[in-house]
Design an enzyme around this catalytic site. Structure first.
Site, short mmCIF file in Angstrom:
data_model
loop_
_atom_site.label_atom_id
_atom_site.label_comp_id
_atom_site.label_asym_id
_atom_site.label_seq_id
_atom_site.Cartn_x
_atom_site.Cartn_y
_atom_site.Cartn_z
N PHE A 1 -2.02 -8.31 -30.08
CA PHE A 1 -2.70 -8.94 -29.04
C PHE A 1 -1.87 -8.87 -27.73
CE2 PHE A 1 -3.10 -12.95 -26.55
CZ PHE A 1 -4.54 -12.84 -26.39
N GLY A 2 -2.46 -8.51 -26.68
CA GLY A 2 -1.59 -8.36 -25.19
C GLY A 2 -2.12 -9.36 -24.26
N TYR A 3 -1.44 -10.21 -23.73
CA TYR A 3 -1.81 -11.17 -22.60
C TYR A 3 -1.07 -10.94 -21.38
CZ TYR A 3 3.01 -12.81 -24.01
OH TYR A 3 4.27 -12.64 -24.21
N GLY A 4 -0.18 -9.95 -21.09
CA GLY A 4 0.31 -9.66 -19.92
C GLY A 4 0.20 -8.18 -19.32
N SER A 5 0.89 -7.55 -19.08
CA SER A 5 0.84 -5.94 -18.68
C SER A 5 -0.19 -5.29 -19.95
CB SER A 5 2.01 -5.15 -18.64
OG SER A 5 2.66 -5.07 -19.71
N GLU B 1 9.54 -4.09 -25.58
CA GLU B 1 9.50 -6.03 -25.28
C GLU B 1 10.89 -6.50 -25.74
OE1 GLU B 1 7.09 -5.59 -23.85
OE2 GLU B 1 5.52 -4.73 -24.91
C1 BEZ Z 1 1.83 -8.28 -23.33
O1 BEZ Z 1 1.35 -9.06 -24.17
O2 BEZ Z 1 1.20 -7.96 -22.55
C2 BEZ Z 1 3.22 -8.24 -23.27
C3 BEZ Z 1 4.04 -9.06 -24.17
C4 BEZ Z 1 5.40 -8.89 -23.89
C5 BEZ Z 1 6.06 -8.16 -23.15
C6 BEZ Z 1 5.23 -7.33 -22.28
C7 BEZ Z 1 3.88 -7.44 -22.38
#
Ligand code: BEZ
Length: 204
Positions: free
Chosen positions: A24-28, A99
């Site tokens: 699951f991604g929540y940022g980039s 990460e």
């Molecule tokens: C992400 O979930 O998008 C993410 C999480 C940690 C580091 C970079 C991106």
């Protein structure tokens, strides 16, 4: 920690033995994967809130001038929208390097935005949970809470190997908007940044 999730830091071997898993991604990761994946689906997790409280020494800033990037903080009742990727375990080695800088692995229940409870037809064990990288309070790059204008000023001044910190913020805000999600924190920081830069965001 959110009671929905469990620390997966020590689970490198079991995860590596899976044939595939959800990330699951929540940022980039919402707008840029940078790795091979089998599926990509809008999804959400519960009990976590997105916050620009993590410093970035190696992506969107430097050690002497850290950027500010998203992490998740535990909050009962919160829902965090993002993007789920079905990946092979070989992707994990690259992610762990990418990460580093304070992020730890957690496993957390995953919900797809289309209401489907599982992402595959196989019903394999673990298909209803996802791996997520979270920078927890007190890590070496942690910056913590600040007002939206303070965070925006910080972001506006930071550049790292992955590019200007402002691009990270604006791409994340744009992606969330396009997905139909209203993240008040992200949008407040975006608004403060655009005001700082002398421009206003216009919708439509
Ligand atoms: C992400 O979930 O998008 C993410 C999480 C940690 C580091 C970079 C991106």
């Amino acid at each position: 920690m959110s009671h929905h999730s469990r620390d997966a830091t020590g689970q490198g071997a079991p995860l590596a033995e899976r044939s595939s898993l959800w990330l699951f991604g929540y940022g980039s990761l919402i707008y840029k994967a940078g790795f091979d994946f089998q599926q990509r689906r809008p999804a959400h997790i519960r009990g976590w809130r997105r916050r620009f409280w993590q410093g970035s020494h190696d992506h969107r800033g430097t050690l002497s001038n850290p950027g500010r990037v998203a992490t998740l903080v535990a909050e009962e009742g919160a829902v965090c929208h993002g993007m789920a990727y079905r990946i092979g375990p070989e992707v994990l080695a690259g992610l762990d390097i990418r990460e580093k800088n304070g992020y730890r692995r957690f496993m957390t229940p995953l919900w797809f935005d289309d209401g489907d409870s599982r992402g595959t037809t196989s019903k394999d064990e673990g298909d209803d949970e996802a791996l997520v990288y979270i920078a927890t309070e007190g890590n070496e790059a942690w910056l913590g809470e600040a007002s939206a204008p303070e965070i925006a000023a910080h972001i506006s001044a930071a550049v790292g190997p992955s590019g200007p910190n402002r691009d990270y913020l604006l791409l994340l805000a744009q992606s969330l908007r396009e997905m139909g999600h209203n993240d008040a924190h992200v949008f407040a920081v975006e608004e403060a940044l655009l005001a700082l830069e002398g421009r206003r965001h216009t919708t439509g």
